[in-house]
Design a protein around this motif. Structure first.
Motif, PDB file in Angstrom:
ATOM      1  N   PRO A  11       0.816  -1.227   0.000  1.00 41.02           N
ATOM      2  CA  PRO A  11       0.000   0.000   0.000  1.00 41.02           C
ATOM      3  C   PRO A  11       0.846   1.271   0.000  1.00 41.02           C
ATOM      4  O   PRO A  11       0.484   2.262  -0.645  1.00 41.02           O
ATOM      5  N   ASN A  66      -8.356   0.630  -2.729  1.00 41.10           N
ATOM      6  CA  ASN A  66      -7.641  -0.418  -1.993  1.00 41.10           C
ATOM      7  C   ASN A  66      -8.012  -0.412  -0.514  1.00 41.10           C
ATOM      8  O   ASN A  66      -8.155  -1.480   0.109  1.00 41.10           O
ATOM      9  N   ARG A  67      -8.146   0.764   0.070  1.00 38.86           N
ATOM     10  CA  ARG A  67      -8.521   0.838   1.483  1.00 38.86           C
ATOM     11  C   ARG A  67      -9.923   0.274   1.711  1.00 38.86           C
ATOM     12  O   ARG A  67     -10.156  -0.422   2.715  1.00 38.86           O
ATOM     13  N   LYS A  93      -5.553  -7.921   0.700  1.00 38.87           N
ATOM     14  CA  LYS A  93      -4.387  -7.050   0.704  1.00 38.87           C
ATOM     15  C   LYS A  93      -3.640  -7.163  -0.620  1.00 38.87           C
ATOM     16  O   LYS A  93      -3.499  -8.245  -1.183  1.00 38.87           O
ATOM     17  N   TYR A 114     -14.735   5.844   0.304  1.00 36.60           N
ATOM     18  CA  TYR A 114     -14.637   6.406   1.647  1.00 36.60           C
ATOM     19  C   TYR A 114     -15.992   6.415   2.369  1.00 36.60           C
ATOM     20  O   TYR A 114     -16.063   6.183   3.581  1.00 36.60           O
ATOM     21  N   TYR A 140      -1.212  11.455   3.570  1.00 28.51           N
ATOM     22  CA  TYR A 140      -1.114  10.065   3.144  1.00 28.51           C
ATOM     23  C   TYR A 140       0.115   9.345   3.698  1.00 28.51           C
ATOM     24  O   TYR A 140       0.090   8.122   3.853  1.00 28.51           O
ATOM     25  N   HIS A 195       0.884   8.393   8.878  1.00 32.00           N
ATOM     26  CA  HIS A 195       0.917   6.966   9.164  1.00 32.00           C
ATOM     27  C   HIS A 195       1.650   6.730  10.486  1.00 32.00           C
ATOM     28  O   HIS A 195       2.734   7.287  10.703  1.00 32.00           O
TER      29      HIS A 195
END
Length: 357
Positions: free
Chosen positions: A45, A106-107, A120, A194, A281, A285
């Motif tokens: 990711p 992807n999320r 994943k 989202y 982004y 994290h």
């Protein structure tokens, strides 16, 4: 009066662009340095996030040309420079848009299918997605170089973009297709992903725990994720919608609403997105933040250790000098005492001394 006003606005935009470049440089440098030193963070990711950073970095590389054009009051590099400027802008802008859209998809896949072993992405899948993103962007960005539409100066002639003020039907169709492919499609994917992520999280929280603290923690987590998602969607719209509005005004025949200043604002909003992306982004994290703190702590400790070592060496040198300086007076005092003794001996034994001489 109008000329002075135009020059003032152009200078203001140039200064604001320069300020955004400084923030963008800080964010991208911190991100790329951390990934270079901590390669274990480059998970599949995060490879897409790295691709987004590289795209934003190339987008920011146009800024020096924009600043020089603002100082020169026109395109310094001529028509060829304008074509290159427009191509790089179209390529990197579309790449950034599609990178954020695929990241959102992807999320959603990971969160909506928590028990699916294939949810994943692998490294190969991430590389295929990156290849698709760049080819997709290259398809739209390269068409104006081959006669389908064209890149022309816009605003105060300090930047170049697609021709959206042309009356040619072919140019209008291209802008309309580009609007669908580079705004409608990614916006639909981002919004769908989202919004459904929030829905999945809310459904998973329906099971109320007997522990009040657990319920409060879940509620706070849900609110935090929801706020982050609305920030991501809102920032994307603020960054890329102005370009879409200006382009649609141009191809719809409402050219009187497209002033030089209004056509320059979309580029500034795009740069705002490039500045915010590293912080939203990558640097947000938890693993990235932890590694950045460790790198800064190690640098500070190394600097402190080096300073202490230098101070120790300096102090040792000073001590050696002090010892040598303190030994010199003692030696001089001993020599003086010896001379005085000899002199007294000569005075006490004058006859003996005379015989010797």
């Amino acid at each position: 009066m109008l000329v002075c006003s135009a020059l003032t606005l152009s200078t203001s935009l140039m200064r604001f662009q320069f300020m955004l470049d400084r923030y963008h440089t800080i964010g991208v440098d911190a991100e790329l340095t951390t990934w270079n030193l901590k390669k274990h963070l480059l998970t599949p990711p995060n490879i897409l996030v790295l691709n987004l950073s590289i795209s934003d970095m190339f987008m920011a590389m146009k800024s020096p040309i924009f600043i020089v054009n603002s100082l020169w009051y026109g395109p310094v590099l001529g028509e060829i420079g304008c074509q290159i400027y427009g191509f790089v802008g179209g390529l990197t802008g579309t790449t950034s848009i599609m990178s954020m859209a695929i990241l959102a998809g992807n999320r959603y896949r990971v969160i909506s299918k928590p028990f699916d072993p294939d949810r994943k992405s692998t490294k190969i899948q991430s590389m295929v997605q990156i290849l698709f993103i760049w080819l997709y962007a290259l398809c739209f960005a390269s068409l104006p170089l081959f006669g389908i539409s064209r890149y022309v100066p816009e605003g105060y002639l300090t930047s170049c973009s697609f021709e959206y003020l042309s009356d040619n039907m072919k140019d209008r169709i291209f802008i309309l297709i580009f609007f669908i492919g580079a705004w409608c499609v990614p916006f639909s994917l981002i919004s769908f992903s989202y919004i459904n992520i929030v829905s999945v999280i809310r459904r998973s929280d329906f099971k109320v725990s007997e522990n009040v603290d657990d319920n409060i923690y879940r509620k706070k987590t849900e609110m935090k994720i929801t706020k982050t998602i609305f920030i991501l969607i809102g920032l994307w719209m603020i960054a890329w919608t102005p370009y879409a509005i200006v382009a649609l005004l141009g191809i719809s025949g409402n050219k009187e609403y497209v002033t030089p200043f209004s056509s320059m604002l979309p580029g500034v909003f795009c740069k705002l997105s490039a500045c915010a992306n590293p912080f939203l982004y990558a640097l947000s994290h938890p693993g990235m933040k932890k590694e950045i703190v460790n790198i800064i702590s190690n640098c500070c400790l190394s600097s402190s250790a080096e300073t202490i070592h230098l101070d120790f060496i300096k102090g040792k040198t000073n001590c050696s000098s002090s010892e040598s300086n303190s030994s010199s007076p003692s030696k001089e005092k001993a020599d003086f005492t010896q001379d005085r003794t000899n002199k007294n001996a000569n005075e006490i034994h004058p006859i003996k001394n005379s015989r010797i001489s």
